[in-house]
Write a protein that holds these residues in place. Structure first.
Motif, PDB file in Angstrom:
ATOM      1  N   CYS A  40      53.422  35.392 -16.949  1.00 62.24           N
ATOM      2  CA  CYS A  40      52.894  33.890 -16.670  1.00 62.24           C
ATOM      3  C   CYS A  40      53.978  33.516 -15.365  1.00 62.24           C
ATOM      4  O   CYS A  40      55.097  33.188 -15.895  1.00 62.24           O
ATOM      5  CB  CYS A  40      53.118  33.140 -17.904  1.00 62.24           C
ATOM      6  N   THR A  41      53.513  33.416 -14.339  1.00 63.19           N
ATOM      7  CA  THR A  41      54.330  33.511 -13.253  1.00 63.19           C
ATOM      8  C   THR A  41      53.977  32.483 -12.151  1.00 63.19           C
ATOM      9  O   THR A  41      52.590  32.110 -12.154  1.00 63.19           O
ATOM     10  CB  THR A  41      54.501  34.657 -12.742  1.00 63.19           C
ATOM     11  N   GLY A  42      54.768  31.971 -11.616  1.00 62.05           N
ATOM     12  CA  GLY A  42      54.494  31.141 -10.146  1.00 62.05           C
ATOM     13  C   GLY A  42      53.888  32.065  -8.902  1.00 62.05           C
ATOM     14  O   GLY A  42      53.356  31.580  -7.993  1.00 62.05           O
ATOM     15  N   ARG A  43      53.899  33.347  -9.160  1.00 63.64           N
ATOM     16  CA  ARG A  43      53.557  34.174  -8.017  1.00 63.64           C
ATOM     17  C   ARG A  43      52.138  34.600  -8.125  1.00 63.64           C
ATOM     18  O   ARG A  43      51.382  34.091  -9.211  1.00 63.64           O
ATOM     19  CB  ARG A  43      54.254  35.630  -8.229  1.00 63.64           C
ATOM     20  N   SER A  44      51.604  35.331  -7.169  1.00 67.50           N
ATOM     21  CA  SER A  44      50.065  35.476  -7.109  1.00 67.50           C
ATOM     22  C   SER A  44      49.671  36.776  -7.762  1.00 67.50           C
ATOM     23  O   SER A  44      50.378  37.676  -8.247  1.00 67.50           O
ATOM     24  CB  SER A  44      49.597  35.603  -5.637  1.00 67.50           C
ATOM     25  N   GLU A  45      48.430  36.755  -8.386  1.00 65.28           N
ATOM     26  CA  GLU A  45      47.712  38.083  -9.011  1.00 65.28           C
ATOM     27  C   GLU A  45      48.203  39.364  -7.884  1.00 65.28           C
ATOM     28  O   GLU A  45      48.485  40.336  -8.543  1.00 65.28           O
ATOM     29  CB  GLU A  45      46.253  38.058  -8.964  1.00 65.28           C
ATOM     30  N   TYR A  46      47.828  39.021  -6.739  1.00 61.36           N
ATOM     31  CA  TYR A  46      48.101  39.977  -5.865  1.00 61.36           C
ATOM     32  C   TYR A  46      49.433  40.765  -5.755  1.00 61.36           C
ATOM     33  O   TYR A  46      49.690  42.046  -5.806  1.00 61.36           O
ATOM     34  CB  TYR A  46      48.097  39.553  -4.347  1.00 61.36           C
ATOM     35  N   TYR A 102      48.015  31.450  -1.970  1.00 61.25           N
ATOM     36  CA  TYR A 102      47.509  32.408  -2.866  1.00 61.25           C
ATOM     37  C   TYR A 102      46.057  32.511  -3.081  1.00 61.25           C
ATOM     38  O   TYR A 102      45.665  31.483  -3.762  1.00 61.25           O
ATOM     39  CB  TYR A 102      48.243  32.184  -3.962  1.00 61.25           C
ATOM     40  N   GLY A 103      45.452  33.613  -3.007  1.00 63.21           N
ATOM     41  CA  GLY A 103      44.160  33.702  -3.252  1.00 63.21           C
ATOM     42  C   GLY A 103      44.143  34.425  -4.418  1.00 63.21           C
ATOM     43  O   GLY A 103      44.996  35.093  -5.038  1.00 63.21           O
ATOM     44  N   ALA A 104      42.818  34.901  -4.863  1.00 64.59           N
ATOM     45  CA  ALA A 104      42.638  35.844  -6.067  1.00 64.59           C
ATOM     46  C   ALA A 104      43.162  37.173  -5.626  1.00 64.59           C
ATOM     47  O   ALA A 104      43.512  37.928  -6.786  1.00 64.59           O
ATOM     48  CB  ALA A 104      41.121  35.638  -6.596  1.00 64.59           C
ATOM     49  N   GLU A 105      42.905  37.675  -4.504  1.00 65.08           N
ATOM     50  CA  GLU A 105      43.016  39.020  -4.245  1.00 65.08           C
ATOM     51  C   GLU A 105      44.198  39.333  -3.197  1.00 65.08           C
ATOM     52  O   GLU A 105      44.693  40.523  -3.159  1.00 65.08           O
ATOM     53  CB  GLU A 105      41.753  39.746  -3.765  1.00 65.08           C
ATOM     54  N   ASP A 136      39.305  27.282   9.321  1.00 60.59           N
ATOM     55  CA  ASP A 136      38.197  26.944   8.706  1.00 60.59           C
ATOM     56  C   ASP A 136      37.272  27.917   7.577  1.00 60.59           C
ATOM     57  O   ASP A 136      36.327  27.741   7.409  1.00 60.59           O
ATOM     58  CB  ASP A 136      37.133  26.502   9.529  1.00 60.59           C
ATOM     59  N   ASP A 137      37.954  29.227   7.756  1.00 65.33           N
ATOM     60  CA  ASP A 137      37.367  30.037   6.948  1.00 65.33           C
ATOM     61  C   ASP A 137      38.469  30.811   6.004  1.00 65.33           C
ATOM     62  O   ASP A 137      38.955  32.013   6.074  1.00 65.33           O
ATOM     63  CB  ASP A 137      36.937  31.388   7.964  1.00 65.33           C
ATOM     64  N   VAL A 138      38.619  30.057   4.735  1.00 64.35           N
ATOM     65  CA  VAL A 138      39.792  30.326   3.887  1.00 64.35           C
ATOM     66  C   VAL A 138      39.090  30.411   2.609  1.00 64.35           C
ATOM     67  O   VAL A 138      38.237  29.888   2.163  1.00 64.35           O
ATOM     68  CB  VAL A 138      40.714  29.174   3.907  1.00 64.35           C
ATOM     69  N   PRO A 139      39.273  31.782   1.804  1.00 64.20           N
ATOM     70  CA  PRO A 139      38.748  31.638   0.334  1.00 64.20           C
ATOM     71  C   PRO A 139      39.406  30.700  -0.665  1.00 64.20           C
ATOM     72  O   PRO A 139      40.053  29.973  -0.148  1.00 64.20           O
ATOM     73  CB  PRO A 139      39.187  33.248   0.036  1.00 64.20           C
ATOM     74  N   ASP A 140      38.831  30.717  -1.840  1.00 64.01           N
ATOM     75  CA  ASP A 140      39.368  29.851  -2.909  1.00 64.01           C
ATOM     76  C   ASP A 140      40.989  30.261  -2.721  1.00 64.01           C
ATOM     77  O   ASP A 140      41.474  31.298  -2.991  1.00 64.01           O
ATOM     78  CB  ASP A 140      38.749  30.314  -4.281  1.00 64.01           C
ATOM     79  N   ILE A 141      41.927  29.007  -2.835  1.00 66.17           N
ATOM     80  CA  ILE A 141      43.212  29.181  -3.183  1.00 66.17           C
ATOM     81  C   ILE A 141      43.775  28.573  -4.444  1.00 66.17           C
ATOM     82  O   ILE A 141      43.266  27.378  -4.352  1.00 66.17           O
ATOM     83  CB  ILE A 141      43.793  28.342  -1.733  1.00 66.17           C
ATOM     84  N   TYR A 142      44.531  29.075  -4.935  1.00 70.13           N
ATOM     85  CA  TYR A 142      45.194  28.738  -6.193  1.00 70.13           C
ATOM     86  C   TYR A 142      46.575  28.048  -6.166  1.00 70.13           C
ATOM     87  O   TYR A 142      46.882  27.349  -7.090  1.00 70.13           O
ATOM     88  CB  TYR A 142      45.152  29.764  -7.273  1.00 70.13           C
ATOM     89  N   GLN A 143      47.255  28.544  -5.109  1.00 73.26           N
ATOM     90  CA  GLN A 143      48.565  27.920  -5.045  1.00 73.26           C
ATOM     91  C   GLN A 143      48.935  28.117  -3.512  1.00 73.26           C
ATOM     92  O   GLN A 143      48.677  28.686  -2.686  1.00 73.26           O
ATOM     93  CB  GLN A 143      49.780  28.905  -5.875  1.00 73.26           C
ATOM     94  N   ASP A 175      56.418  24.515  -4.074  1.00 76.05           N
ATOM     95  CA  ASP A 175      55.050  25.368  -4.711  1.00 76.05           C
ATOM     96  C   ASP A 175      54.112  23.863  -4.783  1.00 76.05           C
ATOM     97  O   ASP A 175      54.536  22.836  -5.354  1.00 76.05           O
ATOM     98  CB  ASP A 175      55.041  25.828  -5.828  1.00 76.05           C
ATOM     99  N   PHE A 176      52.725  23.958  -4.362  1.00 74.63           N
ATOM    100  CA  PHE A 176      51.701  23.054  -4.805  1.00 74.63           C
ATOM    101  C   PHE A 176      50.815  23.734  -5.604  1.00 74.63           C
ATOM    102  O   PHE A 176      50.123  24.973  -5.219  1.00 74.63           O
ATOM    103  CB  PHE A 176      51.246  22.431  -3.471  1.00 74.63           C
ATOM    104  N   ASN A 177      50.271  22.988  -6.528  1.00 74.73           N
ATOM    105  CA  ASN A 177      49.093  23.601  -7.483  1.00 74.73           C
ATOM    106  C   ASN A 177      48.044  22.563  -7.718  1.00 74.73           C
ATOM    107  O   ASN A 177      48.575  21.285  -7.675  1.00 74.73           O
ATOM    108  CB  ASN A 177      49.689  24.071  -8.739  1.00 74.73           C
TER     109      ASN A 177
END
Length: 256
Positions: A40-46, A102-105, A136-143, A175-177
């Protein structure tokens, strides 16, 4: 009885590349007793992929609760509105700020070789981000991490209709979430998914972004290196990571 234990990463499970052998053994004990484990972290899945594989942990709550993955695959996610991310990138371009997304991948940067990112990389460690090719071409961003001062922060937060979850971890980095997100929200979503009551969950942490999850679960445990505000919310305070704090807590409170 504890059925799931969630662990912050930096300052709790590990310090840069140092992960105590006692911590690995303690996690193995928990798994042998049927306790499910989650990062459980502020870092990314990647960034967490190698760690959860090394520790054989199936679940990773990342991006301060905005993304939940199971063995690297997205199960739940709360991304920003794409218009918000685009506006932030345009503001960063105007102000000359460095931004991490931070994206999912993958993890993206508008200026991967800029000095504040490199400073953070030296201080706490970051994997190399991918150069963002188009605003203008950014995937879903979570943080989103913006390398800016508290005074400059308002240019990013001031136009949002709902308040963001904001965690400033340096005078020059924040950080922004998405609104309403924090580690406790992500952890509760995982507990609901697994059918585990919060009273039967434990959580370990050392930073202010761990505060909500520490006070939400049945057994919130602050590391010995945590600040007073977090310790005041914890049910127990263990030793520091370098003093085998995870192993001590597991033996003293989780498996007794």
């Amino acid at each position: 009885m504890i059925k799931l234990a969630a662990f912050d990463v930096d300052g709790t499970l590990r310090d840069r590349d140092y992960l105590p052998e006692s911590t690995k053994l303690a996690l193995h004990k928990l798994k042998e007793e049927g306790v499910q484990l989650a990062l459980c972290t502020g870092r990314s899945e990647y960034e967490m992929a190698s760690l959860y594989k090394e520790l054989e942990i199936d679940w990773a709550i990342t991006c301060n609760g905005s993304h939940i993955g199971h063995r690297g695959s997205t199960v739940f996610g709360t991304p920003f509105e794409k218009e918000t991310v685009t506006r932030w990138l345009r503001e960063a371009e105007r102000a000359g700020h460095e931004v991490l997304l931070y994206g999912a991948e993958l993890m993206f940067s508008n200026r991967p070789d800029a000095p504040l990112f490199r400073r953070a990389q030296v201080e706490i460690g970051f994997m190399e981000p991918v150069q963002l090719q188009s605003i203008d071409d950014v995937p879903d961003i979570y943080q989103c991490i913006v390398f800016c001062t508290e005074q400059e922060e308002a240019a990013y937060t001031g136009q949002e209709q709902e308040p963001l979850y904001v965690h400033r971890w340096r005078d020059w980095a924040v950080d922004f979430n998405p609104s309403g997100m924090n580690k406790a929200v992500g952890l509760m979503k995982l507990l609901d998914h697994l059918g585990i009551p919060k009273e039967e969950a434990a959580a370990f942490g050392d930073g202010l972004n761990d505060l909500e999850m520490i006070e939400t679960v049945g057994m919130g445990i602050a590391m010995g290196n945590a600040g007073d505000a977090l310790k005041a919310k914890a049910r127990f305070v263990t030793q520091t990571m370098h003093e085998d704090g995870i192993a001590y807590a597991v033996d003293q409170w989780l498996l007794r």
